[in-house]
Design a protein around this motif. Structure first.
Motif, PDB file in Angstrom:
ATOM      1  N   CYS B  15      95.902   0.843  -4.844  1.00  0.00           N
ATOM      2  CA  CYS B  15      96.671   1.022  -3.594  1.00  0.00           C
ATOM      3  C   CYS B  15      96.440   2.422  -3.041  1.00  0.00           C
ATOM      4  N   THR B  16      95.945   2.496  -1.816  1.00  0.00           N
ATOM      5  CA  THR B  16      95.616   3.786  -1.204  1.00  0.00           C
ATOM      6  C   THR B  16      96.768   4.337  -0.359  1.00  0.00           C
ATOM      7  N   GLY B  17      97.864   3.591  -0.287  1.00  0.00           N
ATOM      8  CA  GLY B  17      98.987   4.049   0.532  1.00  0.00           C
ATOM      9  C   GLY B  17      98.773   3.828   2.016  1.00  0.00           C
ATOM     10  N   CYS B  18      97.935   2.858   2.363  1.00  0.00           N
ATOM     11  CA  CYS B  18      97.542   2.686   3.775  1.00  0.00           C
ATOM     12  C   CYS B  18      98.652   2.103   4.646  1.00  0.00           C
ATOM     13  N   LYS B  19      99.678   1.536   4.054  1.00  0.00           N
ATOM     14  CA  LYS B  19     100.849   1.007   4.761  1.00  0.00           C
ATOM     15  C   LYS B  19     100.583  -0.260   5.576  1.00  0.00           C
ATOM     16  N   SER B  20      99.428  -0.865   5.409  1.00  0.00           N
ATOM     17  CA  SER B  20      99.191  -2.109   6.151  1.00  0.00           C
ATOM     18  C   SER B  20     100.176  -3.196   5.714  1.00  0.00           C
ATOM     19  N   CYS B  21     100.555  -3.203   4.429  1.00  0.00           N
ATOM     20  CA  CYS B  21     101.527  -4.198   3.973  1.00  0.00           C
ATOM     21  C   CYS B  21     102.858  -4.011   4.716  1.00  0.00           C
ATOM     22  N   GLU B  22     103.299  -2.749   4.793  1.00  0.00           N
ATOM     23  CA  GLU B  22     104.559  -2.450   5.501  1.00  0.00           C
ATOM     24  C   GLU B  22     104.509  -2.956   6.938  1.00  0.00           C
ATOM     25  N   HIS B  83      96.606  -8.805   4.619  1.00  0.00           N
ATOM     26  CA  HIS B  83      96.086  -7.623   5.312  1.00  0.00           C
ATOM     27  C   HIS B  83      95.891  -6.403   4.431  1.00  0.00           C
ATOM     28  N   CYS B  84      96.328  -6.475   3.192  1.00  0.00           N
ATOM     29  CA  CYS B  84      96.231  -5.309   2.298  1.00  0.00           C
ATOM     30  C   CYS B  84      94.808  -4.768   2.319  1.00  0.00           C
ATOM     31  N   GLN B  85      94.690  -3.490   2.673  1.00  0.00           N
ATOM     32  CA  GLN B  85      93.337  -2.943   2.849  1.00  0.00           C
ATOM     33  C   GLN B  85      92.603  -2.745   1.529  1.00  0.00           C
ATOM     34  N   ALA B  86      93.352  -2.527   0.454  1.00  0.00           N
ATOM     35  CA  ALA B  86      92.696  -2.381  -0.842  1.00  0.00           C
ATOM     36  C   ALA B  86      92.523  -3.740  -1.520  1.00  0.00           C
ATOM     37  N   ALA B  87      92.993  -4.803  -0.869  1.00  0.00           N
ATOM     38  CA  ALA B  87      92.960  -6.154  -1.456  1.00  0.00           C
ATOM     39  C   ALA B  87      93.486  -6.101  -2.890  1.00  0.00           C
ATOM     40  N   CYS B  88      94.644  -5.462  -3.046  1.00  0.00           N
ATOM     41  CA  CYS B  88      95.188  -5.293  -4.401  1.00  0.00           C
ATOM     42  C   CYS B  88      96.498  -6.058  -4.590  1.00  0.00           C
ATOM     43  N   MET B  89      96.806  -6.976  -3.637  1.00  0.00           N
ATOM     44  CA  MET B  89      98.045  -7.745  -3.758  1.00  0.00           C
ATOM     45  C   MET B  89      97.696  -9.212  -3.910  1.00  0.00           C
ATOM     46  N   GLU B  90      98.500  -9.889  -4.708  1.00  0.00           N
ATOM     47  CA  GLU B  90      98.257 -11.314  -4.888  1.00  0.00           C
ATOM     48  C   GLU B  90      99.592 -12.046  -4.876  1.00  0.00           C
TER      49      GLU B  90
END
Ligand code: SF4
Ligand code: SF4
Ligand code: SF4
Lengths: 774, 112
Positions: B15-22, B83-90
């Motif tokens: 997670c890079t903290g990009c906030k796309s999830c938020e 949309h997670c930019q790091a594609a780290c959510m499932e």
């Protein structure tokens, strides 16, 4: 030879913008192309597939699905999971796209204002016909009175205008087209030009983006290392690189080496983080080369067979010892040895460079010194190394180059405003620094009109912006084309032209060489907005006549026919591209070995010697230094110890922020909430020394000027360095109140409009300053 | 109410903290500015030992997370995951996601 002809010759030698012999480039096998739809119905919405480009601005072209409701309104967007470019991901800017498209502040109609009322909110809505009539009348008057070279065609970055502005310069017969008031043309141009002299083309890191099947492609190898040099790729998404591609490489085993005065997420996740003093990058590259050569870790085959001038280079880097350079860069000497050894021993590694390399006075050479490292390690055209970035399918408007042959022009008859700087003389670009001096009467060249498209120079990249405002407010005529009434438009425009957002238009993707894609219209144009290329073409009709257009009768702008024409050498039509949304050209590695790089079909690179030139024959011929070198920034603790008592800190500016694109986004509530105010990052030790608490308003000051930003106290920044935001204005404030208060927090008040010796390179990341509580 | 059999697995190491999830969550669910369906927290930076940093981001779903019930009912991924930019959510069944926890460190599983 005129300068222009000279430039074209060098450009051709260098393969700049050439498609590679005019052959149609085959597409990669695209298994889903036949069934891929560009529009469909889903849950009561019409979905339109397209690419996110432009406006608003961005250096990328992510695949996007636009959901249109029954009333034809853009309801929301989603990242396109089928698009190999972004594979579903979207950043904050596209996620909030509808807030931009339907924003109450968007300008939806052309406006005019009396020249006497510049700076005042005395706009009058007009028709496009009237706007064009004024533009024609005023620009023709300037042409007749002073010559067409007195018109400056200025773009900024991130909208699809870079490929179209050369057309506009042809149309207006002016040789002066470039990034207006970006000191030293200091974004990509210094890196691009110096490295093109060395290798003939631009190369970018190989994160598999050239392959339609991406990370699964059997020919692709993940880089052993990505060297992140003066860049925060996950935030910046700069130069057509989607930063999170690097995270995907990391998941597959790639390690990072990061060179940055600030601890970014990437730096913290790096095997080596070199926290250099701003502006010293070239010195570091020379020392790393020193280690790689001294320890015999370089790629002998590549250097012997494909490089030129190694002996001179070897001699040149002898003095650049890690001991000496550790002191220059203010880092631990061991780190230089270890990082250089890691690169020397790696198989593939990619350079992920950032604009920081350009942002020191002799930044023209920083990129070149990094490319020398890539050459030493034989990384060019290698899987997991550096891949050749020619315009995909030979469509130059999408990357570096333009498509101007069909526009007859007299621009070559006039000398451009190069300011006597050698690099700018050759590259055919105006010197923004000399342009300002000409406006002020300090340089003898007529500057009487400015066409500013994607250009908010007073809030964003113009150094010493008050000087620029004064200069432009006194010229004869200015046009600004934008989404909003910007500080620049408010201060200087006589005519304002409203631009469409991308869901309202068709077009071609750009700012990257990997593939060609379609910008797909999903909603009706809002108000009377028009796209950037449309306005360029319509100016062509006005100035060159309707029979100019090879694709139509020219009476009205047939958007789709225009793009069809631009694709004429690609082997496919606009309709094909629109329905498939993206097309990937065939991809190969080691093309320098097979004669697929040079236009003459010979093996080697597109340089005079056919080799990578450590020692650049072209640079020498142009009177510039042929070998990459390091010079202290003009204002640093080492070059100007006399200033240290007053200005003890090094000032670096322009770090990218999540959600903003340069000066864009401040009026979008969701984006503003993430970063509500201009911030200067200060190390806790420095904050204590100058009595500053977190959240205090701080005056940043030096011999050029001062501004006010809010302190963010953070150990991420190097002690002795402060890092200040750029691009701030306050759209919520009154238009006449200092043009939305733009000079109040504008860090460029502290940056000189002054390039390096070549005319390229600037000082945005390397001057001195003091800080105190406001 | 969300179906409690389902949850979110986050490989927060990436997670890079990009906030796309938020942001994806906020715009999908019309969550007012200042409130969140998922919120990304920053830890660090601090230096554990020379050249060894603690600096990571942790997305935390809030009470406003309904696991994108409407989307998942249609077979779509939750918008944060999409949309997670790091594609780290499932997104998936908790029992399936739980098995993945032993693969590698720095993962977190939210039962919602
Ligand atoms: S990087 Fe962000 S703004 Fe740019 S196209 Fe991709 S999602 Fe949109
Ligand atoms: S699953 Fe849906 S509701 Fe929950 S945090 Fe993610 S986006 Fe928000
Ligand atoms: S979208 Fe993904 S990478 Fe970005 S903050 Fe959320 S979890 Fe982290």
């Amino acid at each position: 030879m005129t300068d222009q002809e000279n430039n074209e010759t060098i450009g051709q030698n260098a393969g700049l913008g050439m498609s590679g012999g005019g052959k149609v480039v085959p597409m990669q096998n695209d298994p889903t192309a036949a069934t891929r739809k560009d529009t469909w119905e889903e849950d009561g919405f019409t979905v339109v597939r397209g690419n996110a480009r432009t406006a608003p601005g961005c250096h990328d072209n992510c695949g996007i699905l636009m959901y249109i409701d029954k009333d034809g309104k853009l309801d929301h967007v989603e990242g396109d999971p089928d698009d190999p470019y972004n594979q579903g991901r979207l950043c904050l800017r596209c996620l909030t796209l509808p807030d931009v498209v339907y924003h109450k502040d968007r300008q939806l109609h052309p406006l005019k204002r009396d020249r006497a009322d510049r700076g005042k909110d005395k706009w009058e809505q007009i028709t496009w016909e009237e706007a064009y009539e004024i533009c024609e009348r005023e620009l023709r008057a300037v042409q007749e009175k002073y010559g067409p070279q007195a018109i400056q065609v200025f773009c900024g970055t991130g909208r699809d205008i870079v490929g179209y502005h050369p057309m506009l310069a042809n149309i207006l017969d002016t040789p002066n087209q470039g990034m207006g008031f970006l000191s030293g043309q200091g974004c990509y141009v210094p890196r691009m030009f110096s490295t093109t002299m060395k290798i003939g083309n631009l190369y970018t890191g190989d994160y598999s983006q050239n392959w339609i099947d991406r990370y699964d492609n059997p020919n692709w190898v993940r880089p052993d290392y990505v060297v992140i040099w003066g860049n925060n790729p996950v935030v910046a998404n700069s130069d057509g690189t989607l930063g999170h591609w690097i995270v995907e490489c990391m998941k597959r085993g790639t390690k990072l080496i990061t060179i940055d005065p600030k601890l970014t997420w990437c730096a913290a996740h790096s095997e080596y983080w070199l926290q250099v003093r701003p502006g010293t990058d070239s010195a570091l590259a020379l020392a790393m080369a020193h280690v790689i050569v001294e320890e015999d870790l370089y790629d002998h085959e590549f250097v012997d067979c494909w490089c030129y001038g190694f002996e001179e280079y070897q001699e040149h880097i002898k003095d650049w010892t890690p001991t000496r350079v550790a002191e220059i860069c203010d880092i631990d000497e061991d780190l230089i040895w270890s990082a250089a050894r890691a690169l020397g021993n790696a198989d593939g590694w990619a350079l992920q460079w950032g604009v920081a390399l350009d942002h020191t006075a002799e930044g023209f050479y920083s990129g070149a010194s990094c490319y020398d490292l890539c050459a030493l390690c034989g990384q060019f055209d290698k899987p997991g190394g550096m891949v050749c970035g020619k315009p995909s399918f030979g469509v130059p408007v999408t990357w570096i180059g333009s498509d101007t042959d069909w526009i007859p022009t007299k621009r070559n008859q006039y000398e451009h405003l190069h300011g006597d700087y050698p690099a700018l003389r050759v590259i055919g670009m105006p010197s923004p620094d000399a342009t300002l001096e000409a406006l002020e009467g300090k340089y003898d060249y007529p500057v009487k009109a400015a066409w500013l498209q994607t250009n908010n120079c007073l809030a964003n990249m113009g150094a010493q912006p008050q000087r620029i405002a004064k200069g432009l407010m006194e010229d004869d005529f200015n046009v600004v084309m934008d989404l909003w009434m910007t500080p620049t438009a408010m201060a200087v425009a006589d005519v304002f032209l409203p631009v469409t957002t991308f869901p309202e238009r068709f077009g071609l993707t750009g700012h990257q060489p990997y593939r060609t894609g379609a910008i797909n219209k999903a909603i009706d144009t809002i108000g009377e907005c028009r796209s950037d290329p449309q306005v360029v073409v319509e100016m062509g009709r006005i100035f060159k006549g309707a029979d100019l257009f090879p694709w139509s009768d020219g009476e009205h702008f047939d958007e789709e026919a225009f793009y069809d024409y631009l694709l004429r050498n690609s082997g496919f039509t606009w309709d094909d591209l629109k329905s498939r949304t993206w097309a990937y050209p065939e991809m190969k590695y080691y093309r320098y070995k097979t004669g697929e790089i040079r236009d003459d079909g010979e093996p080697g690179f597109s340089t005079p010697t056919g080799r990578y030139e450590f020692y650049s024959v072209n640079l020498e011929a142009m009177g510039m230094r042929p070998l990459a070198f390091y010079e202290e920034p003009p204002e640093s603790p080492i070059s100007r110890p006399d200033l240290l008592e007053k200005y003890p800190l090094t000032l670096t500016t322009g770090a990218r922020q999540w959600g903003f694109f340069h000066s864009e986004g401040r009026q979008v509530p969701h984006l503003r909430a993430i970063h509500p105010e201009p911030e200067v990052t200060i190390h806790p030790a420095d904050a204590e020394k100058y009595g500053i608490a977190d959240g205090d308003w701080v005056i940043i000051e030096n011999q050029y000027g001062s501004c006010k930003q809010k302190a963010k106290i953070d150990i991420r920044i190097k002690q002795g360095v402060v890092s200040a935001d750029h691009g701030w204005w306050f759209p919520e404030r009154d238009r006449e109140d200092g043009f939305f208060g733009t000079f109040e927090s504008n860090i460029n008040n502290c940056i000189p409009m002054r390039p390096g010796s070549t005319g390229l390179g600037c000082s945005y990341k390397s001057v001195l300053c003091s800080i105190r509580k406001a | 109410m969300a179906n409690s059999e389902y949850g979110l697995l986050i490989d927060y190491h990436w997670c890079t903290g990009c906030k796309s999830c938020e942001m994806a969550c906020s715009v999908e669910h019309d969550i007012p500015i200042g409130q969140f369906g998922i919120r990304v927290d920053q830890f660090g930076p601090w230096e554990n030992a020379p050249d060894d940093w603690t600096y990571f981001f942790m997305p935390v779903p809030t009470d406003q997370c309904d696991l994108c019930a409407e989307r998942t009912a249609k077979g779509k991924k939750p918008t944060c995951v999409h949309h997670c930019q790091a594609a780290c959510m499932e997104y998936g069944k908790i029992e399936d996601l739980a098995k993945k926890l032993t693969d590698h460190p720095k993962q977190v599983l939210y039962a919602l």
